[in-house]
Motif scaffolding. Structure first.
Motif, PDB file in Angstrom:
ATOM      1  N   ASN A 120       0.817  -1.208   0.000  1.00  0.00           N
ATOM      2  CA  ASN A 120       0.000   0.000   0.000  1.00  0.00           C
ATOM      3  C   ASN A 120       0.854   1.263   0.000  1.00  0.00           C
ATOM      4  N   GLY A 121       1.975   1.241   0.690  1.00  0.00           N
ATOM      5  CA  GLY A 121       2.865   2.395   0.669  1.00  0.00           C
ATOM      6  C   GLY A 121       3.390   2.683  -0.720  1.00  0.00           C
ATOM      7  N   ILE A 122       3.802   1.644  -1.408  1.00  0.00           N
ATOM      8  CA  ILE A 122       4.285   1.806  -2.787  1.00  0.00           C
ATOM      9  C   ILE A 122       3.155   2.298  -3.683  1.00  0.00           C
ATOM     10  N   LEU A 123       1.983   1.723  -3.518  1.00  0.00           N
ATOM     11  CA  LEU A 123       0.822   2.144  -4.303  1.00  0.00           C
ATOM     12  C   LEU A 123       0.522   3.624  -4.082  1.00  0.00           C
ATOM     13  N   CYS A 124       0.546   4.059  -2.847  1.00  0.00           N
ATOM     14  CA  CYS A 124       0.263   5.465  -2.537  1.00  0.00           C
ATOM     15  C   CYS A 124       1.265   6.399  -3.198  1.00  0.00           C
ATOM     16  N   ALA A 125       2.539   6.038  -3.186  1.00  0.00           N
ATOM     17  CA  ALA A 125       3.560   6.860  -3.838  1.00  0.00           C
ATOM     18  C   ALA A 125       3.346   6.884  -5.345  1.00  0.00           C
ATOM     19  N   ARG A 126       3.001   5.765  -5.929  1.00  0.00           N
ATOM     20  CA  ARG A 126       2.774   5.712  -7.373  1.00  0.00           C
ATOM     21  C   ARG A 126       1.537   6.522  -7.758  1.00  0.00           C
ATOM     22  N   ILE A 127       0.508   6.458  -6.945  1.00  0.00           N
ATOM     23  CA  ILE A 127      -0.688   7.252  -7.213  1.00  0.00           C
ATOM     24  C   ILE A 127      -0.362   8.740  -7.129  1.00  0.00           C
ATOM     25  N   ALA A 128       0.410   9.131  -6.132  1.00  0.00           N
ATOM     26  CA  ALA A 128       0.817  10.531  -5.999  1.00  0.00           C
ATOM     27  C   ALA A 128       1.666  10.959  -7.200  1.00  0.00           C
ATOM     28  N   ALA A 129       2.572  10.102  -7.638  1.00  0.00           N
ATOM     29  CA  ALA A 129       3.419  10.419  -8.789  1.00  0.00           C
ATOM     30  C   ALA A 129       2.590  10.601 -10.059  1.00  0.00           C
ATOM     31  N   ALA A 130       1.445   9.929 -10.097  1.00  0.00           N
ATOM     32  CA  ALA A 130       0.565  10.037 -11.268  1.00  0.00           C
ATOM     33  C   ALA A 130      -0.302  11.290 -11.241  1.00  0.00           C
ATOM     34  N   GLY A 131      -0.201  12.066 -10.144  1.00  0.00           N
ATOM     35  CA  GLY A 131      -0.913  13.325 -10.093  1.00  0.00           C
ATOM     36  C   GLY A 131      -2.182  13.348  -9.262  1.00  0.00           C
ATOM     37  N   SER A 132      -2.450  12.292  -8.529  1.00  0.00           N
ATOM     38  CA  SER A 132      -3.645  12.257  -7.694  1.00  0.00           C
ATOM     39  C   SER A 132      -3.465  13.188  -6.497  1.00  0.00           C
ATOM     40  N   ASN A 133      -4.558  13.462  -5.829  1.00  0.00           N
ATOM     41  CA  ASN A 133      -4.472  14.225  -4.571  1.00  0.00           C
ATOM     42  C   ASN A 133      -5.042  13.382  -3.467  1.00  0.00           C
ATOM     43  N   GLY A 134      -4.862  13.852  -2.243  1.00  0.00           N
ATOM     44  CA  GLY A 134      -5.349  13.044  -1.135  1.00  0.00           C
ATOM     45  C   GLY A 134      -5.568  13.844   0.110  1.00  0.00           C
TER      46      GLY A 134
END
Length: 79
Positions: free
Chosen positions: A65-79
């Motif tokens: 999940n940590g890796i997923l969160c970083a990849r999602i952030a790198a793709a431009g998502s917000n949170g």
């Protein structure tokens, strides 16, 4: 945290994994903040699973999940 029944390796590990993945992905400050914010919603793990195969699963999911969160952030998502 531990005394309340939470498994810290799982619940806190997601933040370490997100931060480490963010460094590897060279996230900027805003992206890193998003990765850590997303990790907040992924933190999970209960001590009641100790002695079962769910315990190592929780730790693996924290890393995943940590890796997923970083990849999602790198793709431009917000949170």
């Amino acid at each position: 945290h531990y005394d309340k029944g939470w498994h810290p390796t799982a619940t806190l590990g997601v933040f370490g994994a997100a931060a480490a993945a963010g460094i590897v992905l060279e996230l900027n400050d805003d992206e890193m903040a998003v990765a850590l914010a997303l990790a907040t919603s992924m933190a999970a793990g209960l001590k009641s699973s100790f002695g079962t195969m769910a315990k190592p699963l929780q730790v693996g999911r924290a890393a995943e999940n940590g890796i997923l969160c970083a990849r999602i952030a790198a793709a431009g998502s917000n949170g």
